[in-house]
Scaffold this active site. Structure first.
Site, PDB file in Angstrom:
ATOM      1  N   LEU A 160       1.273  -1.189   0.015  1.00 42.50           N
ATOM      2  CA  LEU A 160       0.384   0.077   0.018  1.00 42.50           C
ATOM      3  C   LEU A 160       0.661   1.381   0.015  1.00 42.50           C
ATOM      4  O   LEU A 160       2.091   1.500   0.530  1.00 42.50           O
ATOM      5  CB  LEU A 160      -0.904   0.321   1.332  1.00 42.50           C
ATOM      6  CG  LEU A 160      -2.164  -1.260   1.352  1.00 42.50           C
ATOM      7  CD1 LEU A 160      -2.396  -1.125   2.447  1.00 42.50           C
ATOM      8  CD2 LEU A 160      -2.448  -1.184   0.371  1.00 42.50           C
ATOM      9  N   GLY A 182      21.341   3.944  13.999  1.00 45.25           N
ATOM     10  CA  GLY A 182      22.088   3.321  14.639  1.00 45.25           C
ATOM     11  C   GLY A 182      22.095   1.515  14.473  1.00 45.25           C
ATOM     12  O   GLY A 182      20.894   1.783  13.292  1.00 45.25           O
ATOM     13  N   HIS A 183      22.971   0.917  14.589  1.00 45.41           N
ATOM     14  CA  HIS A 183      23.130  -0.252  14.286  1.00 45.41           C
ATOM     15  C   HIS A 183      24.063  -1.797  15.698  1.00 45.41           C
ATOM     16  O   HIS A 183      23.736  -0.588  16.557  1.00 45.41           O
ATOM     17  CB  HIS A 183      23.812  -0.731  12.826  1.00 45.41           C
ATOM     18  CG  HIS A 183      23.786  -0.666  12.339  1.00 45.41           C
ATOM     19  ND1 HIS A 183      22.531  -0.871  10.972  1.00 45.41           N
ATOM     20  CD2 HIS A 183      23.467   0.991  10.988  1.00 45.41           C
ATOM     21  CE1 HIS A 183      21.830  -0.289  10.281  1.00 45.41           C
ATOM     22  NE2 HIS A 183      22.749   0.660   9.566  1.00 45.41           N
ATOM     23  N   ILE A 216      26.216  -2.259  16.453  1.00 48.01           N
ATOM     24  CA  ILE A 216      27.296  -1.652  17.145  1.00 48.01           C
ATOM     25  C   ILE A 216      27.158  -0.675  18.200  1.00 48.01           C
ATOM     26  O   ILE A 216      27.573  -0.861  19.047  1.00 48.01           O
ATOM     27  CB  ILE A 216      28.319  -1.898  16.458  1.00 48.01           C
ATOM     28  CG1 ILE A 216      29.702  -2.072  16.361  1.00 48.01           C
ATOM     29  CG2 ILE A 216      28.043  -0.793  15.126  1.00 48.01           C
ATOM     30  CD1 ILE A 216      30.697  -1.607  15.216  1.00 48.01           C
ATOM     31  N   ASN A 217      26.375  -0.095  17.690  1.00 43.21           N
ATOM     32  CA  ASN A 217      26.224   1.426  18.619  1.00 43.21           C
ATOM     33  C   ASN A 217      25.803   0.841  19.090  1.00 43.21           C
ATOM     34  O   ASN A 217      25.646   1.572  20.421  1.00 43.21           O
ATOM     35  CB  ASN A 217      25.184   1.624  17.351  1.00 43.21           C
ATOM     36  CG  ASN A 217      26.276   2.601  15.952  1.00 43.21           C
ATOM     37  OD1 ASN A 217      25.469   2.368  15.068  1.00 43.21           O
ATOM     38  ND2 ASN A 217      27.144   2.404  15.783  1.00 43.21           N
ATOM     39  N   ASP A 248      20.087  -6.703  18.220  1.00 41.73           N
ATOM     40  CA  ASP A 248      18.867  -6.247  17.230  1.00 41.73           C
ATOM     41  C   ASP A 248      18.095  -7.782  17.188  1.00 41.73           C
ATOM     42  O   ASP A 248      16.912  -7.371  17.682  1.00 41.73           O
ATOM     43  CB  ASP A 248      19.367  -7.070  15.745  1.00 41.73           C
ATOM     44  CG  ASP A 248      19.525  -5.259  15.085  1.00 41.73           C
ATOM     45  OD1 ASP A 248      19.851  -4.823  15.722  1.00 41.73           O
ATOM     46  OD2 ASP A 248      20.773  -6.219  13.871  1.00 41.73           O
TER      47      ASP A 248
END
Length: 405
Positions: free
Chosen positions: A79, A145-146, A148-149, A176
């Site tokens: 959508l 961020g990811h 690691i951060n 995560d």
């Protein structure tokens, strides 16, 4: 949630409808767990690229193995939420939803008219889960961020690695998956129980950095007990003592020794014919370094296979460090049914739990983008002609059944 009593053999989350607006890893893994437990998870994608995990490492026109692994047992609707007609279609889906899961930066869905306060006015029982890096509040709420951060801020990276070396990076995305996916799934399930009992939903605000910090337990224990954390690689569980660590073997492989308890360490010393080391399990400093060096030499004299054979049947918490290829073929994981194959032969993991009365199955392979747009909008009350118009003008995307064209 449906008021009808599900049959006795129904999966635990039968009758629960989840709208999943997430992409990539944390959100899709969270909603996959809900889908595996029987929820009707509807993956809501845009009419453009959709979830960009679809193309991650894949050949042009193909769907990545990564996407297929974390999006099974879901349906997909495409959508355009930036257009009124697409937004109206999403609102129609929301009226039948029990859970909404999103992972945009704070404010994105508010701008589209689907922030929590707006949604709960029309759907007070909604469980609205937001998975973000730093949460909806605080000075870093809008920061990118990811994994690691988040681990860096949570003090986890500082504790991970070898003595005197740099922080070590894990190929298991701790923030995560633990901080994001599993933390969110836990809170969503709790909020669903509450909504079922009271009719009142909740906003579930999950920060992956918070989730990492909240599980950094052993380092906090050290800080509270002694006023400091041990230097990287020198803690009880990071290689600081001889009885708990990894040791190289003759063929360049590794052996994991987890003999923390005295009875296990005695078995290790007996098996390697070094009774003189029995009192050195928790040695630190110069003495610990000497014992670890001697163990390096002992374990380095034989191959991994030889050590596995030697420790077979010995109750000492000494095991091989397997490659993933070896782990996938391991007899214990095979007995637990932890590897499942899709119709195309590709592998993925089964859920990490077993529930009596519920046999996990892959009911649906990961969907094509917008694969179920037509059927979902029909369920929401749209007529065939209305759906065709939405697709024609780009407010929605997906195939139309041949007999409805």
């Amino acid at each position: 949630m449906s008021d009808a009593t599900p049959p006795a053999d129904a999966p635990p989350l039968a009758g629960v409808r989840v709208l999943d607006l997430t992409r990539l890893l944390p959100g899709p893994v969270c909603t996959m767990h809900l889908a595996d437990l029987g929820a009707d998870v509807v993956k809501v994608e845009d009419t453009g690229a959709g979830d960009y995990a679809r193309a991650l490492g894949a050949k042009p026109g193909a769907t990545s193995a990564f996407f297929r692994m974390v999006n099974r047992n879901k349906r997909s609707v495409a959508l355009n939420l930036k257009k009124v007609d697409g937004s109206d279609a999403f609102a129609a889906l929301l009226r039948r939803a029990d859970v909404l899961v999103e992972s945009f930066r704070p404010g994105v869905l508010d701008a589209l008219g689907f922030g929590y306060e707006h949604v709960r006015r029309d759907r007070p029982s909604i469980v609205y889960a937001s998975i973000t890096g730093y949460g909806k509040t605080g000075p870093r709420a809008m920061a990118a961020g990811h994994d690691i951060n988040y681990l860096g801020y949570a003090g986890v990276l500082d504790q991970t690695g070898t003595r005197g070396g740099p922080p070590a990076l894990s190929n298991l995305q701790i923030a995560d998956l633990l901080g994001g996916a599993m933390t969110a799934a836990t809170a969503i399930l709790a909020a669903l129980v509450g909504a079922r009992a009271t009719g009142r939903g909740r906003h579930v605000d999950v920060s992956m950095a918070d989730g990492s910090l909240a599980h950094n337990i052993f380092a906090l224990h050290a800080l509270e007990q002694t006023g400091r954390t041990a230097p990287r690689g020198e803690d009880l569980l990071t290689g600081g003592v001889p009885c708990y660590g990894v040791y190289p073997t003759k063929d360049g492989r590794w052996l994991a020794v987890g003999a923390l308890e005295e009875k296990f360490w005695r078995e290790v010393c007996s098996t390697i014919d070094r009774p003189d080391l029995v009192t050195s399990a928790l040695a630190t400093g110069a003495e610990g370094a000497r014992v670890r060096a001697e163990l390096d030499a002992v374990f380095g004299a034989s191959t991994l296979a030889e050590w596995v054979e030697r420790f077979a049947g010995v109750d000492a918490c000494v095991t091989p460090v397997l490659t993933l290829r070896e782990a996938l073929a391991d007899e214990q994981f095979a007995a637990r049914g932890m590897v499942v194959r899709s119709a195309d032969g590709s592998r993925s993991y089964a859920p990490p739990w077993k529930l009596s009365g519920h046999d996990f199955r892959v009911e649906r392979e990961a969907p094509a983008q917008g694969q179920h747009t037509y059927e979902l909008l029909r369920e929401a009350g749209y007529s065939p002609s209305s759906i065709r118009e939405l697709i024609r003008y780009g407010f929605a995307a997906g195939p139309v059944p041949a007999d409805e064209r």
